[in-house]
Scaffold this motif. Sequence first.
Motif, PDB file in Angstrom:
ATOM      1  N   LYS A   2      -1.764 -11.966   7.511  1.00 23.92           N
ATOM      2  CA  LYS A   2      -2.533 -11.557   6.339  1.00 23.92           C
ATOM      3  C   LYS A   2      -2.548 -10.043   6.248  1.00 23.92           C
ATOM      4  N   LEU A   3      -2.889  -9.575   5.053  1.00 25.91           N
ATOM      5  CA  LEU A   3      -3.014  -8.149   4.787  1.00 25.91           C
ATOM      6  C   LEU A   3      -4.473  -7.764   4.901  1.00 25.91           C
ATOM      7  N   LEU A  38      -7.059   8.631   8.102  1.00 27.55           N
ATOM      8  CA  LEU A  38      -7.250   7.225   7.733  1.00 27.55           C
ATOM      9  C   LEU A  38      -8.500   7.046   6.875  1.00 27.55           C
ATOM     10  N   ASP A  39      -9.549   7.782   7.188  1.00 27.43           N
ATOM     11  CA  ASP A  39     -10.789   7.678   6.418  1.00 27.43           C
ATOM     12  C   ASP A  39     -10.605   8.103   4.964  1.00 27.43           C
ATOM     13  N   HIS A  40      -9.618   8.938   4.693  1.00 21.37           N
ATOM     14  CA  HIS A  40      -9.380   9.440   3.344  1.00 21.37           C
ATOM     15  C   HIS A  40      -8.131   8.831   2.714  1.00 21.37           C
ATOM     16  N   SER A  41      -7.739   7.667   3.213  1.00 19.11           N
ATOM     17  CA  SER A  41      -6.548   6.984   2.722  1.00 19.11           C
ATOM     18  C   SER A  41      -6.858   5.532   2.405  1.00 19.11           C
ATOM     19  N   LEU A  42      -5.996   4.957   1.598  1.00 16.53           N
ATOM     20  CA  LEU A  42      -6.015   3.522   1.353  1.00 16.53           C
ATOM     21  C   LEU A  42      -5.056   2.926   2.381  1.00 16.53           C
ATOM     22  N   CYS A  43      -5.596   2.200   3.351  1.00 16.20           N
ATOM     23  CA  CYS A  43      -4.789   1.689   4.462  1.00 16.20           C
ATOM     24  C   CYS A  43      -4.363   0.246   4.212  1.00 16.20           C
ATOM     25  N   PHE A  44      -3.175  -0.087   4.702  1.00 15.41           N
ATOM     26  CA  PHE A  44      -2.608  -1.421   4.599  1.00 15.41           C
ATOM     27  C   PHE A  44      -2.122  -1.818   5.991  1.00 15.41           C
ATOM     28  N   ARG A  78       9.926  -6.140  14.377  1.00 15.37           N
ATOM     29  CA  ARG A  78      10.931  -5.610  13.458  1.00 15.37           C
ATOM     30  C   ARG A  78      12.008  -6.654  13.169  1.00 15.37           C
ATOM     31  N   GLY A  79      12.636  -6.503  12.011  1.00 16.43           N
ATOM     32  CA  GLY A  79      13.718  -7.400  11.630  1.00 16.43           C
ATOM     33  C   GLY A  79      13.255  -8.750  11.114  1.00 16.43           C
ATOM     34  N   GLN A  80      11.976  -8.880  10.802  1.00 12.91           N
ATOM     35  CA  GLN A  80      11.431 -10.154  10.336  1.00 12.91           C
ATOM     36  C   GLN A  80      10.893 -10.060   8.908  1.00 12.91           C
ATOM     37  N   GLY A  81      11.170  -8.976   8.221  1.00 11.81           N
ATOM     38  CA  GLY A  81      10.750  -8.824   6.836  1.00 11.81           C
ATOM     39  C   GLY A  81       9.353  -8.265   6.641  1.00 11.81           C
ATOM     40  N   PHE A  82       8.699  -7.853   7.720  1.00 18.40           N
ATOM     41  CA  PHE A  82       7.333  -7.350   7.587  1.00 18.40           C
ATOM     42  C   PHE A  82       7.267  -6.016   6.849  1.00 18.40           C
ATOM     43  N   GLY A  83       8.287  -5.185   7.001  1.00 21.17           N
ATOM     44  CA  GLY A  83       8.313  -3.920   6.264  1.00 21.17           C
ATOM     45  C   GLY A  83       8.338  -4.166   4.767  1.00 21.17           C
ATOM     46  N   LYS A  84       9.167  -5.098   4.331  1.00 25.14           N
ATOM     47  CA  LYS A  84       9.232  -5.433   2.906  1.00 25.14           C
ATOM     48  C   LYS A  84       7.910  -6.006   2.418  1.00 25.14           C
ATOM     49  N   LYS A  85       7.296  -6.865   3.207  1.00 20.43           N
ATOM     50  CA  LYS A  85       6.009  -7.450   2.807  1.00 20.43           C
ATOM     51  C   LYS A  85       4.941  -6.370   2.688  1.00 20.43           C
ATOM     52  N   LEU A  86       4.960  -5.432   3.605  1.00 17.30           N
ATOM     53  CA  LEU A  86       3.980  -4.353   3.579  1.00 17.30           C
ATOM     54  C   LEU A  86       4.163  -3.476   2.341  1.00 17.30           C
ATOM     55  N   ASP A  88       5.689  -4.240  -0.433  1.00 20.46           N
ATOM     56  CA  ASP A  88       5.370  -5.042  -1.609  1.00 20.46           C
ATOM     57  C   ASP A  88       3.856  -5.056  -1.851  1.00 20.46           C
ATOM     58  N   ALA A  89       3.077  -5.184  -0.783  1.00 12.54           N
ATOM     59  CA  ALA A  89       1.610  -5.171  -0.919  1.00 12.54           C
ATOM     60  C   ALA A  89       1.126  -3.834  -1.467  1.00 12.54           C
ATOM     61  N   VAL A  90       1.739  -2.756  -1.028  1.00 12.81           N
ATOM     62  CA  VAL A  90       1.376  -1.426  -1.541  1.00 12.81           C
ATOM     63  C   VAL A  90       1.711  -1.327  -3.024  1.00 12.81           C
ATOM     64  N   MET A  91       2.935  -1.698  -3.370  1.00 14.11           N
ATOM     65  CA  MET A  91       3.415  -1.505  -4.729  1.00 14.11           C
ATOM     66  C   MET A  91       2.735  -2.418  -5.749  1.00 14.11           C
ATOM     67  N   THR A  92       2.145  -3.510  -5.299  1.00 14.74           N
ATOM     68  CA  THR A  92       1.450  -4.420  -6.214  1.00 14.74           C
ATOM     69  C   THR A  92      -0.066  -4.278  -6.158  1.00 14.74           C
ATOM     70  N   HIS A  93      -0.562  -3.374  -5.341  1.00 15.02           N
ATOM     71  CA  HIS A  93      -2.007  -3.188  -5.221  1.00 15.02           C
ATOM     72  C   HIS A  93      -2.577  -2.725  -6.567  1.00 15.02           C
ATOM     73  N   PRO A  94      -3.654  -3.349  -7.023  1.00 10.58           N
ATOM     74  CA  PRO A  94      -4.217  -3.023  -8.349  1.00 10.58           C
ATOM     75  C   PRO A  94      -4.581  -1.552  -8.541  1.00 10.58           C
ATOM     76  N   GLU A  95      -5.017  -0.869  -7.492  1.00 10.32           N
ATOM     77  CA  GLU A  95      -5.428   0.540  -7.616  1.00 10.32           C
ATOM     78  C   GLU A  95      -4.240   1.497  -7.685  1.00 10.32           C
ATOM     79  N   LEU A  96      -3.024   0.960  -7.502  1.00 12.30           N
ATOM     80  CA  LEU A  96      -1.840   1.810  -7.466  1.00 12.30           C
ATOM     81  C   LEU A  96      -0.893   1.511  -8.622  1.00 12.30           C
ATOM     82  N   GLN A  97      -1.432   0.975  -9.698  1.00  9.56           N
ATOM     83  CA  GLN A  97      -0.625   0.665 -10.882  1.00  9.56           C
ATOM     84  C   GLN A  97      -0.783   1.778 -11.918  1.00  9.56           C
ATOM     85  N   GLY A  98       0.266   2.016 -12.680  1.00 15.74           N
ATOM     86  CA  GLY A  98       0.207   2.984 -13.769  1.00 15.74           C
ATOM     87  C   GLY A  98       0.240   4.429 -13.333  1.00 15.74           C
TER      88      GLY A  98
END
Length: 140
Positions: A2-3, A38-44, A78-86, A88-98
Amino acid sequence: MKLVHQLTPLQYKEVFSFLSERSYWSKGIDEIRLRKALDHSLCFALVDGKQLLAFCRVVTDHATFANLLDVFVLEPYRGQGFGKKLIDAVMTHPELQGLRRFTLATKDAHSLYQQFGFSELANPDIAMEKYVTNIYSHPL
């Protein structure tokens, strides 16, 4: 798997260990500086149960600009697609659109980020930076 956006104390220790000891971009960072970042960032973080698999953070104003930082997948995962999943979660996060501009710096993962629309600077002649080497050897 999970994220999550909040790290447990053990997960924070894993992030600190990786960034301060094994990353090429923040080797030597101290805990005070990392905690402040970290306190001043949106962490995933991708986790399996309580086990940290992958981590990144975004610095943003939530309206016009974001910068992706500290992206890593722990070595055993590594090598299991977790980087892509991570990412993807960043790029689709509602606060990071537009956003007008979403930046990052990478030495060796260009092909990963290109899959999510990142490219070379559109106007490199207008980009500047102030880069301080060896900053982590100076405490805050």
